[in-house]
Design a protein around this motif. Structure first.
Motif, PDB file in Angstrom:
ATOM      1  N   SER A  35       0.833  -1.196   0.000  1.00 46.29           N
ATOM      2  CA  SER A  35       0.000   0.000   0.000  1.00 46.29           C
ATOM      3  C   SER A  35       0.864   1.241   0.000  1.00 46.29           C
ATOM      4  O   SER A  35       2.025   1.216   0.399  1.00 46.29           O
ATOM      5  CB  SER A  35      -0.922  -0.003   1.218  1.00 46.29           C
ATOM      6  OG  SER A  35      -0.167  -0.165   2.396  1.00 46.29           O
ATOM      7  N   ARG A  36       0.279   2.307  -0.477  1.00 45.25           N
ATOM      8  CA  ARG A  36       0.998   3.583  -0.552  1.00 45.25           C
ATOM      9  C   ARG A  36       0.258   4.581   0.340  1.00 45.25           C
ATOM     10  O   ARG A  36      -0.772   5.122  -0.040  1.00 45.25           O
ATOM     11  CB  ARG A  36       1.026   4.044  -2.013  1.00 45.25           C
ATOM     12  CG  ARG A  36       1.911   5.232  -2.282  1.00 45.25           C
ATOM     13  CD  ARG A  36       2.174   5.386  -3.766  1.00 45.25           C
ATOM     14  NE  ARG A  36       3.145   4.405  -4.252  1.00 45.25           N
ATOM     15  CZ  ARG A  36       4.466   4.618  -4.279  1.00 45.25           C
ATOM     16  NH1 ARG A  36       4.948   5.760  -3.856  1.00 45.25           N
ATOM     17  NH2 ARG A  36       5.282   3.694  -4.734  1.00 45.25           N
ATOM     18  N   GLU A  37       0.799   4.768   1.525  1.00 44.31           N
ATOM     19  CA  GLU A  37       0.123   5.634   2.489  1.00 44.31           C
ATOM     20  C   GLU A  37       0.611   7.066   2.375  1.00 44.31           C
ATOM     21  O   GLU A  37       1.781   7.309   2.088  1.00 44.31           O
ATOM     22  CB  GLU A  37       0.391   5.151   3.928  1.00 44.31           C
ATOM     23  CG  GLU A  37      -0.293   3.860   4.265  1.00 44.31           C
ATOM     24  CD  GLU A  37      -0.455   3.655   5.777  1.00 44.31           C
ATOM     25  OE1 GLU A  37      -0.515   4.662   6.505  1.00 44.31           O
ATOM     26  OE2 GLU A  37      -0.532   2.497   6.197  1.00 44.31           O
ATOM     27  N   PRO A  38      -0.283   8.022   2.631  1.00 43.86           N
ATOM     28  CA  PRO A  38       0.171   9.420   2.725  1.00 43.86           C
ATOM     29  C   PRO A  38       1.187   9.499   3.850  1.00 43.86           C
ATOM     30  O   PRO A  38       0.946   8.971   4.936  1.00 43.86           O
ATOM     31  CB  PRO A  38      -1.107  10.175   3.101  1.00 43.86           C
ATOM     32  CG  PRO A  38      -2.233   9.279   2.688  1.00 43.86           C
ATOM     33  CD  PRO A  38      -1.721   7.887   2.843  1.00 43.86           C
ATOM     34  N   GLU A  39       2.341  10.128   3.584  1.00 43.30           N
ATOM     35  CA  GLU A  39       3.381  10.062   4.610  1.00 43.30           C
ATOM     36  C   GLU A  39       4.152  11.352   4.806  1.00 43.30           C
ATOM     37  O   GLU A  39       5.226  11.361   5.382  1.00 43.30           O
ATOM     38  CB  GLU A  39       4.349   8.921   4.272  1.00 43.30           C
ATOM     39  CG  GLU A  39       4.925   9.026   2.874  1.00 43.30           C
ATOM     40  CD  GLU A  39       5.733   7.786   2.475  1.00 43.30           C
ATOM     41  OE1 GLU A  39       5.628   6.771   3.176  1.00 43.30           O
ATOM     42  OE2 GLU A  39       6.454   7.869   1.480  1.00 43.30           O
ATOM     43  N   THR A  40       3.596  12.453   4.327  1.00 43.81           N
ATOM     44  CA  THR A  40       4.278  13.730   4.525  1.00 43.81           C
ATOM     45  C   THR A  40       3.673  14.454   5.719  1.00 43.81           C
ATOM     46  O   THR A  40       2.479  14.762   5.716  1.00 43.81           O
ATOM     47  CB  THR A  40       4.132  14.624   3.264  1.00 43.81           C
ATOM     48  OG1 THR A  40       4.461  13.829   2.123  1.00 43.81           O
ATOM     49  CG2 THR A  40       5.050  15.828   3.341  1.00 43.81           C
ATOM     50  N   TRP A  41       4.523  14.676   6.732  1.00 48.03           N
ATOM     51  CA  TRP A  41       4.053  15.371   7.934  1.00 48.03           C
ATOM     52  C   TRP A  41       3.433  16.718   7.553  1.00 48.03           C
ATOM     53  O   TRP A  41       3.876  17.379   6.635  1.00 48.03           O
ATOM     54  CB  TRP A  41       5.203  15.598   8.915  1.00 48.03           C
ATOM     55  CG  TRP A  41       5.533  14.354   9.683  1.00 48.03           C
ATOM     56  CD1 TRP A  41       6.189  13.260   9.204  1.00 48.03           C
ATOM     57  CD2 TRP A  41       5.176  14.057  11.031  1.00 48.03           C
ATOM     58  NE1 TRP A  41       6.265  12.303  10.180  1.00 48.03           N
ATOM     59  CE2 TRP A  41       5.662  12.759  11.321  1.00 48.03           C
ATOM     60  CE3 TRP A  41       4.497  14.764  12.023  1.00 48.03           C
ATOM     61  CZ2 TRP A  41       5.489  12.158  12.563  1.00 48.03           C
ATOM     62  CZ3 TRP A  41       4.343  14.166  13.264  1.00 48.03           C
ATOM     63  CH2 TRP A  41       4.827  12.879  13.521  1.00 48.03           C
ATOM     64  N   LEU A  42       2.416  17.123   8.251  1.00 47.10           N
ATOM     65  CA  LEU A  42       1.682  18.376   8.080  1.00 47.10           C
ATOM     66  C   LEU A  42       0.831  18.378   6.809  1.00 47.10           C
ATOM     67  O   LEU A  42      -0.374  18.613   6.862  1.00 47.10           O
ATOM     68  CB  LEU A  42       2.604  19.595   8.110  1.00 47.10           C
ATOM     69  CG  LEU A  42       3.457  19.717   9.384  1.00 47.10           C
ATOM     70  CD1 LEU A  42       4.307  20.990   9.341  1.00 47.10           C
ATOM     71  CD2 LEU A  42       2.605  19.710  10.640  1.00 47.10           C
ATOM     72  N   LYS A  43       1.451  18.093   5.677  1.00 48.41           N
ATOM     73  CA  LYS A  43       0.660  18.086   4.435  1.00 48.41           C
ATOM     74  C   LYS A  43      -0.390  16.979   4.497  1.00 48.41           C
ATOM     75  O   LYS A  43      -1.546  17.188   4.135  1.00 48.41           O
ATOM     76  CB  LYS A  43       1.587  17.855   3.239  1.00 48.41           C
ATOM     77  CG  LYS A  43       0.878  17.771   1.893  1.00 48.41           C
ATOM     78  CD  LYS A  43       1.893  17.651   0.761  1.00 48.41           C
ATOM     79  CE  LYS A  43       1.334  16.907  -0.435  1.00 48.41           C
ATOM     80  NZ  LYS A  43       1.280  15.447  -0.259  1.00 48.41           N
ATOM     81  N   PHE A  53      -9.219   8.090   3.402  1.00 49.50           N
ATOM     82  CA  PHE A  53      -9.805   6.797   3.744  1.00 49.50           C
ATOM     83  C   PHE A  53      -8.869   6.105   4.734  1.00 49.50           C
ATOM     84  O   PHE A  53      -7.661   6.104   4.550  1.00 49.50           O
ATOM     85  CB  PHE A  53      -9.969   5.926   2.491  1.00 49.50           C
ATOM     86  CG  PHE A  53     -11.213   6.243   1.702  1.00 49.50           C
ATOM     87  CD1 PHE A  53     -12.389   5.542   1.923  1.00 49.50           C
ATOM     88  CD2 PHE A  53     -11.216   7.244   0.737  1.00 49.50           C
ATOM     89  CE1 PHE A  53     -13.540   5.828   1.213  1.00 49.50           C
ATOM     90  CE2 PHE A  53     -12.365   7.539   0.022  1.00 49.50           C
ATOM     91  CZ  PHE A  53     -13.533   6.836   0.256  1.00 49.50           C
ATOM     92  N   LYS A  54      -9.458   5.490   5.764  1.00 50.08           N
ATOM     93  CA  LYS A  54      -8.633   4.923   6.833  1.00 50.08           C
ATOM     94  C   LYS A  54      -8.090   3.543   6.477  1.00 50.08           C
ATOM     95  O   LYS A  54      -7.100   3.085   7.025  1.00 50.08           O
ATOM     96  CB  LYS A  54      -9.444   4.834   8.127  1.00 50.08           C
ATOM     97  CG  LYS A  54      -9.954   6.155   8.619  1.00 50.08           C
ATOM     98  CD  LYS A  54      -8.845   7.118   8.971  1.00 50.08           C
ATOM     99  CE  LYS A  54      -8.134   6.697  10.235  1.00 50.08           C
ATOM    100  NZ  LYS A  54      -7.242   7.790  10.697  1.00 50.08           N
ATOM    101  N   ASN A  55      -8.822   2.830   5.626  1.00 47.02           N
ATOM    102  CA  ASN A  55      -8.277   1.602   5.074  1.00 47.02           C
ATOM    103  C   ASN A  55      -8.342   1.760   3.568  1.00 47.02           C
ATOM    104  O   ASN A  55      -8.977   2.704   3.072  1.00 47.02           O
ATOM    105  CB  ASN A  55      -9.009   0.369   5.599  1.00 47.02           C
ATOM    106  CG  ASN A  55     -10.500   0.547   5.542  1.00 47.02           C
ATOM    107  OD1 ASN A  55     -11.024   0.894   4.484  1.00 47.02           O
ATOM    108  ND2 ASN A  55     -11.191   0.348   6.649  1.00 47.02           N
ATOM    109  N   PRO A  56      -7.691   0.901   2.810  1.00 44.00           N
ATOM    110  CA  PRO A  56      -7.576   1.176   1.382  1.00 44.00           C
ATOM    111  C   PRO A  56      -8.902   1.575   0.736  1.00 44.00           C
ATOM    112  O   PRO A  56      -9.886   0.856   0.811  1.00 44.00           O
ATOM    113  CB  PRO A  56      -7.061  -0.148   0.832  1.00 44.00           C
ATOM    114  CG  PRO A  56      -6.256  -0.708   1.954  1.00 44.00           C
ATOM    115  CD  PRO A  56      -6.996  -0.316   3.204  1.00 44.00           C
TER     116      PRO A  56
END
Lengths: 268, 420
Positions: free
Chosen positions: B202-210, B236-239
């Protein structure tokens, strides 16, 4: 543990105190309703608010013991009327920091909440049955928060040197497990000192006793109480300590804010 | 930030003067220390062709909870250390590490790692977009592990007319969802069930603040009836979608909702609604991103007899642009219904002076033809010891429905816990 709320029952005979002074001589002229009303106020409504630490020891029929420790806060909306209770558990470890809160209503269902700290969950509790064990003890919810006097008919069957003895019969016998109960009310301070419960076969099966009364801030107060299940032999003893009345506990303490965040100042 | 909070907590715990109650071997510690040791073991009740081993839960867990209350602030640290024999690894799960203080009479601030819950559902969540741990839930860990912690700043404001909770997570926290590692699931991209050999990447959002999240709740208690409105802006909290490489994605999501809960008849009634606004697919025409949904929940619970409770819930998920969803389905993809109806029943019986608890929670989705049963028996041997026996039973007509896909994961488990 969901039944934690029953702990409140302990309060009934517990730390809540009786009104001071009424001479036994004067008492004789009291009507049965007067005695019932005074006893109700003495047992459940002393002071505008109060706090007590409660240490409960539950002993089962095989002499195994369990412990419940909690702090209880109470605030009256008005004497003989609605009240709010806040119960914060400290033992055993698996219920530490759980909170049980009740808005007691006269003549309608209470509002009850339970806070589970591990989930940060505020749960609403359905509890139409008030004669259920409070947190696994032999106290019933109703022993502690008080049974509405209007739910029974009352009869003065004996007056001794020290007590009024009342026979109380439920108006709706389907809602309770007893056929009647006898209540020994102290003539000086009107605290109920003993209650015997009888089943439908007129056999006594339950005993509630005030074992110790102390005067705190001029209020006679039960500081040790015991409930015995005569069928099983199990019993629970509650010891009340650090009792204080009229602390000035604000109504806002009895809200979701303080379920999620214990009001340390009042729990000391 | 996590590190700073942690250091702060530790410093407070170690160097502030003691005011804790003295108790047994903890006498003399400058803070309160509690927790438990727990052994748990669970096994699948049938073979799963997508998993090597039948054991999907085998662990020994130590929980340490240290807390310290000062005049001005409260500190709490709760840490799980465990040997996870199913995955052959030692692991740690920091459940809580936060400070709580009141900068003004009407404001509470809780900063750090914390477990958060709101909303009215029983094991059904509409407006609670805080992270869940479905893996723990489905393999038999204790129920509180369904909620995973998040790194948050929670500000609560208490006004005369209403109260407001504002939770900000500087970085998105996803659910701990079923990804094949321990539990098999239906991969819609591959159009079949997959397990440990084909874990979902999976590709999670991972940029702090943004990639931060905001959770909002305004609430008020009117004569015992709890009213609330909710808002969420995040992902979305799961895919909630897939990219063309077959990786799961977490598209932008906003949720708006409301709830009410209070005494009804002899029990408690609740109603909750939510609109899931799929911000990257508002038209409903993108087959790679979940469509917007309307969700509805109604529940009722009552004490039927002394120490016997029963609770019912009806839960609806309604796809807003179902016609467009159908029109844009890729060839060969399985169509889902416009509405997913779920009924739940919870039965709880307490016996033996409330030391023995028998409970059964059932999810049944008539529209999907699948179900999930959670029978649990637990006994409090003493104030310190408790034992639990339970099962997670999934069943369904087809392999791509919510519970049906989990059928091969059905399991029984047991746990023994010593609390201190």
């Amino acid at each position: 543990m969901r039944k934690i709320f029953l702990v409140m029952g302990c309060m009934a005979l517990g730390w809540i105190s009786g009104p001071t002074v009424e001479s036994p001589a004067q008492g004789k002229s009291l009507s049965v309703q007067d005695i019932v009303d005074r006893s109700n106020l003495a047992a459940y409504y002393e002071g505008k608010d109060g706090r007590a630490h409660v240490n409960m020891t539950i002993t089962d029929s095989q002499e195994r013991t369990r412990e419940r420790r909690f702090t209880i806060l109470r605030r009256d909306n008005k004497d003989g009327g609605d009240q709010k209770f806040y119960v914060h558990f400290s033992r055993p470890s698996d219920v530490r920091n759980m909170v049980f809160m009740v808005w007691k209503h006269i003549g309608q269902n209470d509002d009850r909440w339970l806070y589970l700290p591990a989930l940060d969950l505020v749960k609403r509790i359905a509890a139409s049955d008030k004669r259920t064990s409070f947190v696994g003890s032999h106290f019933f919810y109703e022993d502690v928060s008080g049974r509405n006097p209007a739910d029974d008919t009352h009869e003065l069957i004996e007056t001794t040197g020290q007590y009024y003895v009342l026979k109380n019969t439920p108006k709706n016998s389907d809602e309770v497990e007893f056929s009647h109960y006898l209540l020994w009310i102290d003539k000086t301070h009107f605290l109920p000192m003993k209650a015997e419960y009888y089943d439908k076969n007129a056999k006594q099966y339950r005993l509630v006793e005030a074992l110790k009364v102390e005067t705190i801030q001029s209020h006679p107060t039960v500081t040790k109480a015991k409930v015995t299940d005569l069928n099983s032999g199990g019993h629970t003893v509650s010891v009340f300590s650090k009792i204080e009345y009229d602390l000035g506990i604000q109504e806002s303490i009895f809200t979701e804010r303080y379920l999620r965040r214990a009001p340390r100042k009042w729990l000391k | 930030m996590k590190r700073i909070v942690l250091i702060g907590c530790l410093a407070a715990l170690l160097w502030s003067p003691s005011e804790s109650r003295a108790e047994d071997w903890r006498d003399g510690l400058p803070f309160n220390l509690h927790g438990f040791v727990e052994g748990g073991f669970g096994v699948r009740t049938q073979n799963d062709p997508n998993q090597h081993h039948d054991i999907n839960y085998a662990e020994l867990r130590l929980q340490l909870e240290a807390s310290k209350t000062l005049e001005s602030a409260e500190f709490k640290l709760r840490l799980d250390l465990f040997r996870d024999e199913a995955l052959h690894e030692f692991n740690a799960d920091l459940r809580e590490a936060h400070v709580l203080f009141t900068p003004g009479d009407f404001v509470d601030l809780k900063i750090g790692r914390q477990v958060l819950t709101w909303g009215t559902g029983d094991l059904v969540f509409l407006n609670d977009l805080f992270p869940k741990d479905f893996q723990s839930f489905f393999i038999g860990r204790e129920e509180s592990y369904l909620k995973a912690p998040s790194n948050s700043v929670k500000s609560s404001f208490y006004f005369d007319f209403f109260n407001l909770d504002l939770v900000w997570n500087p970085l998105f926290n996803s659910d701990r969802f079923v990804n094949g590692e321990r539990l098999s699931f239906f991969n819609p991209f591959l159009n079949r069930k997959v397990g440990e050999r084909e874990e979902l990447s999976s590709r999670e959002p991972e940029t702090w603040l943004k990639d931060s999240e905001i959770h909002l709740r305004a609430f008020k208690n009117v004569n015992g009836y709890e009213l609330a409105v909710y808002g969420y802006y995040g992902f979305f909290k799961n895919p909630g979608g897939f990219n063309l490489a077959g990786e799961a994605t977490f598209p932008r999501l906003a949720v708006y909702g409301a709830s009410v809960r209070g005494n009804v008849l002899k029990g408690i009634g609740n109603i909750e609604v939510a609109y899931y606004d799929s911000l990257k697919n508002q038209s409903g025409t993108n087959p790679l991103i979940s469509n917007s949904q309307f969700r509805f929940l109604a529940g009722y619970t009552q004490e039927l007899l002394t120490d016997l409770n029963i609770g019912f819930q009806y839960y609806l998920e309604h796809r807003v642009h179902h016609d467009r969803f159908i029109a844009n389905l890729p060839p060969g993809a399985l169509a889902q219904d416009e509405n997913r109806h779920t009924l739940t029943v919870r039965l709880t019986q307490l016996l033996l002076q409330q030391n023995l608890s028998l409970s059964l929670f059932t999810f049944y989705a008539p529209s999907d033809g699948d179900a999930y049963l959670r029978p649990i028996v637990s006994y409090k041997v003493s104030d310190s010891w408790s034992a639990t026996l339970g099962a997670n039973i999934f069943t369904g007509d087809s392999q791509n429905t919510f519970f049906g896909q989990l059928e091969d994961n059905s399991n029984v488990y047991t746990r023994v816990r010593y609390s201190y």
